[in-house]
Design a protein around this motif. Structure first.
Motif, PDB file in Angstrom:
ATOM      1  N   THR A 119      53.525 -49.485  -6.476  1.00 14.67           N
ATOM      2  CA  THR A 119      53.428 -49.113  -5.068  1.00 14.67           C
ATOM      3  C   THR A 119      51.998 -48.755  -4.669  1.00 14.67           C
ATOM      4  OG1 THR A 119      53.807 -46.742  -5.458  1.00 14.67           O
ATOM      5  CG2 THR A 119      55.757 -48.118  -5.168  1.00 14.67           C
ATOM      6  N   ASN A 121      49.757 -45.913  -2.706  1.00 11.81           N
ATOM      7  CA  ASN A 121      49.889 -44.456  -2.688  1.00 11.81           C
ATOM      8  C   ASN A 121      50.186 -44.003  -1.254  1.00 11.81           C
ATOM      9  OD1 ASN A 121      49.916 -41.808  -3.437  1.00 11.81           O
ATOM     10  ND2 ASN A 121      47.696 -41.589  -3.480  1.00 11.81           N
ATOM     11  N   GLU A 123      53.638 -42.989   1.514  1.00 14.55           N
ATOM     12  CA  GLU A 123      55.047 -42.587   1.578  1.00 14.55           C
ATOM     13  C   GLU A 123      55.956 -43.784   1.874  1.00 14.55           C
ATOM     14  OE1 GLU A 123      57.909 -39.643   4.201  1.00 14.55           O
ATOM     15  OE2 GLU A 123      55.752 -39.269   4.164  1.00 14.55           O
ATOM     16  N   LYS A 126      56.426 -46.060  -1.118  1.00 19.24           N
ATOM     17  CA  LYS A 126      57.313 -45.422  -2.102  1.00 19.24           C
ATOM     18  C   LYS A 126      58.772 -45.451  -1.628  1.00 19.24           C
ATOM     19  CE  LYS A 126      53.596 -42.707  -3.975  1.00 19.24           C
ATOM     20  NZ  LYS A 126      52.938 -41.442  -4.127  1.00 19.24           N
ATOM     21  N   GLU A 130      61.911 -47.212  -3.528  1.00 18.82           N
ATOM     22  CA  GLU A 130      63.176 -46.517  -3.812  1.00 18.82           C
ATOM     23  C   GLU A 130      64.369 -47.329  -3.317  1.00 18.82           C
ATOM     24  OE1 GLU A 130      62.751 -42.620  -2.093  1.00 18.82           O
ATOM     25  OE2 GLU A 130      61.065 -42.146  -3.424  1.00 18.82           O
ATOM     26  N   GLU A 142      55.640 -46.926 -10.171  1.00 19.09           N
ATOM     27  CA  GLU A 142      54.396 -46.152 -10.244  1.00 19.09           C
ATOM     28  C   GLU A 142      53.358 -46.712  -9.279  1.00 19.09           C
ATOM     29  OE1 GLU A 142      51.704 -47.888 -13.856  1.00 19.09           O
ATOM     30  OE2 GLU A 142      53.359 -46.597 -14.470  1.00 19.09           O
ATOM     31  N   ASP A 143      52.431 -45.845  -8.876  1.00 19.57           N
ATOM     32  CA  ASP A 143      51.299 -46.244  -8.034  1.00 19.57           C
ATOM     33  C   ASP A 143      50.336 -47.079  -8.859  1.00 19.57           C
ATOM     34  OD1 ASP A 143      52.390 -44.600  -6.154  1.00 19.57           O
ATOM     35  OD2 ASP A 143      50.827 -43.078  -6.229  1.00 19.57           O
TER      36      ASP A 143
END
Length: 193
Positions: A119, A121, A123, A126, A130, A142-143
């Protein structure tokens, strides 16, 4: 040559946007690699071919979805540099970007398997990861500071669909049924977005 490719991408973007209904939002599927860049490969199975096939299946599944229009960064076996992919993505101003890839472990005896997601960094990136994770048995999120993630100005994720050197993953990803299932699940993510 690069200038000609960029000019062609810009012309395509302008032409495409002029025909897209205003109420439809865009989703970009980036089928990784292409052309001379085969990506991960094993037993005559190439990452570039599998991810392109899945991208095209996503477009087919999405055809009945009225909310989104799915655009591929490439729709044939062409080599499109990362910088040109992100220029194209950013000109389209999509809702999100999913870059499809296939993993390979350097250790040929590795038991690594299953999808992973990288992802930005942010929101929204992320949250997208999800949502995808709920549809798939994702092993890791993970970033990462990778070009597509760093340079895309919209929520973006890179999805590694599985490991080409894991026999179970290889069989699933290279099968027509597996590719259709992956495409269907990703299309369901759009419907929830």
């Amino acid at each position: 040559m690069k200038g000609i490719k960029l000019l062609a991408l810009a012309a395509f973007s302008a032409a495409f946007l002029s025909f897209t209904p205003e109420n439809k939002k865009l989703i970009v599927i980036d089928a990784g690699h292409g052309g001379n860049d085969m990506g991960a490969h094993r037993n005559g199975i190439y990452e570039k071919d599998i991810v392109l096939s899945i991208g095209k299946e996503i477009q087919k599944f999405n055809a009945t979805q009225s909310k989104y229009e799915v655009i591929l960064t490439r729709d044939s076996d062409t080599d499109l540099p990362l910088s040109e992919r992100t220029i194209f993505i950013n000109q389209l101003h999509p809702e999100l970007v999913i870059s499809l890839h296939i993993n390979s472990s350097a250790d040929r005896h590795s038991t690594q398997e299953g999808p992973e997601i990288y992802t930005q960094n942010t929101e929204n990136s992320k949250k997208l990861a999800e949502r995808i994770s709920r549809k798939f048995n994702v092993q890791k999120i993970e970033d990462r500071n990778l070009h597509i993630l760093r340079e895309s100005k919209v929520p973006a994720v890179i999805m590694e669909l599985g490991f080409v050197n894991n026999p179970k993953d290889e069989t699933y990803m290279s099968s027509e049924a597996g590719q259709k299932e992956i495409a269907r699940k990703l299309t369901e993510v759009f419907k929830e977005y």
